[in-house]
Design an enzyme around this catalytic site. Structure first.
Site, PDB file in Angstrom:
ATOM      1  N   ASP A 192      25.138   3.686 -16.917  1.00  0.00           N
ATOM      2  CA  ASP A 192      24.181   3.782 -18.021  1.00  0.00           C
ATOM      3  C   ASP A 192      24.441   5.153 -18.627  1.00  0.00           C
ATOM      4  O   ASP A 192      24.094   6.174 -18.037  1.00  0.00           O
ATOM      5  CB  ASP A 192      22.747   3.691 -17.499  1.00  0.00           C
ATOM      6  CG  ASP A 192      21.758   3.695 -18.646  1.00  0.00           C
ATOM      7  OD1 ASP A 192      21.854   4.593 -19.508  1.00  0.00           O
ATOM      8  OD2 ASP A 192      20.900   2.802 -18.696  1.00  0.00           O
ATOM      9  N   HIS A 193      25.081   5.167 -19.797  1.00  0.00           N
ATOM     10  CA  HIS A 193      25.585   6.462 -20.269  1.00  0.00           C
ATOM     11  C   HIS A 193      24.461   7.443 -20.581  1.00  0.00           C
ATOM     12  O   HIS A 193      24.699   8.650 -20.612  1.00  0.00           O
ATOM     13  CB  HIS A 193      26.554   6.283 -21.451  1.00  0.00           C
ATOM     14  CG  HIS A 193      25.892   6.094 -22.770  1.00  0.00           C
ATOM     15  ND1 HIS A 193      25.418   4.880 -23.193  1.00  0.00           N
ATOM     16  CD2 HIS A 193      25.621   6.965 -23.772  1.00  0.00           C
ATOM     17  CE1 HIS A 193      24.889   5.024 -24.406  1.00  0.00           C
ATOM     18  NE2 HIS A 193      24.997   6.280 -24.778  1.00  0.00           N
ATOM     19  N   HIS A 255      18.731   1.864 -21.079  1.00  0.00           N
ATOM     20  CA  HIS A 255      18.599   3.310 -21.244  1.00  0.00           C
ATOM     21  C   HIS A 255      17.151   3.818 -21.165  1.00  0.00           C
ATOM     22  O   HIS A 255      16.850   4.785 -20.486  1.00  0.00           O
ATOM     23  CB  HIS A 255      19.184   3.743 -22.587  1.00  0.00           C
ATOM     24  CG  HIS A 255      20.574   3.268 -22.833  1.00  0.00           C
ATOM     25  ND1 HIS A 255      21.536   3.250 -21.862  1.00  0.00           N
ATOM     26  CD2 HIS A 255      21.175   2.789 -23.954  1.00  0.00           C
ATOM     27  CE1 HIS A 255      22.678   2.797 -22.374  1.00  0.00           C
ATOM     28  NE2 HIS A 255      22.475   2.502 -23.649  1.00  0.00           N
TER      29      HIS A 255
END
Ligand code: BG6
Length: 489
Positions: A192-193, A255
């Site tokens: 999950d950036h 996110h």
């Protein structure tokens, strides 16, 4: 092979591990993410000295490309999206690492890929670790996983899965089961950036490295929390992906809830990956299943005209909702989440709205009632900032109270030049086996579980004008308060 141990805690600057020799297999190598982030990011890791000396990158996708054509695509990508100046030998060194294998068009494409991987290993002198980065739509994942297993590519390998991890609880469970047929959980990195962003990790530092904030981090002092990520971007050329996904699955269940996990977790006993994941899992466990009446879905005018979008599409490009964490720390504190495409602003901000003092000594006429209540703002941009908003006396002969701000900015306080972009940081973490910033299957399944009432009974779509702040119905969610960003913060 030397095996780099995960650095304890993972965040110490001197704990940066040196990766083993690697062959990185980039699935979806001609896609949007590869072009914007992964290829430029890998070049940046190479230039920063964080990539292993012995490295090869095998791109793969359903496009039919020669090695040379893949290098040209990579060159165009780093020119458009990368930080690196391509003058000098950096690009030359990088280009030599790249090769390409077309997949999915022939029955034996797994074998073709395996042969390219073995060639790449030979070139760097024998056995290497494999890193399979699956930058592909969720429906493509199971077949790739099985192919990796069938072709002996799961050994000495780690696999990076991109979100969304499934599309609902049943598909997430099925996906996890398929992945576990081939890979052990310790080989799986669900990326999950947002968790790779410096400013998101700084939520942990701010909360747990200081004595200043934690005492107010609870229902006695916090009135509400807003996690607000408006985007100016439209769906662009990603309609194929977006139409089947929508804002909730693209941004919230991934996110925004992960950020909520960092904000709401109890102090972990250490920064070990398991301990952090356990604490996050407890927050998700305490999340009340979403009430569809507390969710507003919107769609920007013009979305249905985009190529690849159904003329009667019910996909939301905007979502705002109220979430509740039912535990002793947060009972009664609403967490408001909002995100969408084609909005007036492009920002990523968390606002912790604080309660008013128990006794208000400053009365009408002092300006206290016109000023904003106290708030702590995390700007999760790159490189980001933290701002405290409070009230202060205006200089002068009378007692006038006005809003004031104190801001910590990364750029002004630290050497932001050393910063890695989120994907760079996370790819490096995978190469050294550090799992701290990755998601565990149980947490993800729980997030789908609390999403079920919304997915089964989605509220109607409200249209909104592109460039606006979304449908007005979203304002009613936070009433009598307001979305902090809409007040010009
Ligand atoms: C991606 C979403 O995961 O995150 C995109 O798929 C979104 O739709 C992007 O635009 C936002 O990320 P960032 O880092 O640009 O805020």
């Amino acid at each position: 092979m030397t095996s780099a141990a995960a650095p304890p805690g993972g965040l110490a600057p001197d704990a940066v591990g040196t990766p083993d020799p690697h062959v990185i297999v980039l699935f979806g190598a001609t896609g949007d993410l590869a072009k914007r982030k992964l290829l430029p990011g890998l070049l940046h890791l190479l230039c920063s000295g964080l990539a292993p000396e012995r490295l090869r990158i095998v791109g793969t996708s359903t496009s039919v490309l020669s090695d040379e054509e893949f290098r040209e695509l990579a060159c165009a990508s780093v020119q458009e999206f990368g930080k690196e100046d391509l003058v000098g030998d950096a690009w030359e060194r990088f280009a030599l690492l790249l090769s390409f294998a077309t997949s999915g068009t022939e029955g034996d494409s797994g074998a073709v890929l395996a042969a390219r991987v073995r060639e790449a290993e030979q070139e760097i002198g024998g056995e290497a670790r494999l890193l399979h980065f699956l930058s592909v739509p969720p429906k493509a994942t199971p077949a790739i996983i099985r192919e990796l297993g069938a072709n002996g590519l799961a050994e000495r390998a780690r696999v990076v899965l991109e979100k969304p991890f499934g599309t609902d609880l049943a598909s997430a469970r099925e996906l996890n089961a398929t992945v576990h047929e081939v890979f052990g959980e310790e080989q799986v990195f669900r990326i999950d950036h947002f968790l790779g962003k410096e400013a998101v990790q700084n939520i942990l530092a701010l909360r747990f490295a200081n004595g200043l904030f934690e005492p107010i981090w609870n229902r006695d002092h916090v009135a509400s929390v807003q996690i607000d990520v408006p985007e100016k971007l439209s769906v662009g050329t990603r309609a194929g992906f977006y139409e089947g996904t929508g804002a909730y699955r693209d941004m919230v269940v991934t996110h925004l809830f992960q950020v909520l996990g960092f904000l709401a977790m109890e102090p972990p006993t250490s920064l070990e990956p398991k301990t952090l994941a356990d604490e996050k899992a407890k927050v998700f466990e305490a999340l009340r299943p979403l009430d569809p009446d507390a969710v507003v879905r919107g769609q920007y005018d013009g979305y249905r005209d985009v190529d690849g979008v159904a003329p009667d599409s019910e996909t939301e490009t905007f979502v705002a909702l109220r979430a509740e964490v039912e535990n002793w720390r947060w009972q009664g504190v609403p967490f408001f989440l909002r995100t969408g495409k084609c909005l007036a602003a492009g920002q990523r901000v968390v606002t912790i709205m604080l309660r008013e003092p128990a006794l208000q000594m400053f009365h009408h006429g002092t300006g206290v009632h016109d000023a904003h209540p106290n708030a702590l703002l995390f700007d999760l941009g790159d490189p980001g900032s933290i701002t405290a908003e409070f009230l202060a006396k205006e200089p002068g002969a009378t007692m006038r109270i006005a809003s004031a701000r104190m801001t910590f900015s990364y750029e002004q306080s630290f050497q932001a030049a050393n910063q890695l972009e989120a994907y760079e940081r996370l790819i490096h973490d995978v190469m050294i086996g550090d799992r701290m910033l990755f998601n565990r299957a149980d947490g993800i399944e729980r997030l789908w579980e609390i999403s079920t009432p919304l997915l089964e009974d989605p509220p109607p779509i409200h249209p909104y004008a592109a460039g606006s702040s979304g449908p007005a119905e979203a304002d009613a969610l936070v009433a009598p308060g307001r979305w902090h960003l809409d007040e010009g913060h």
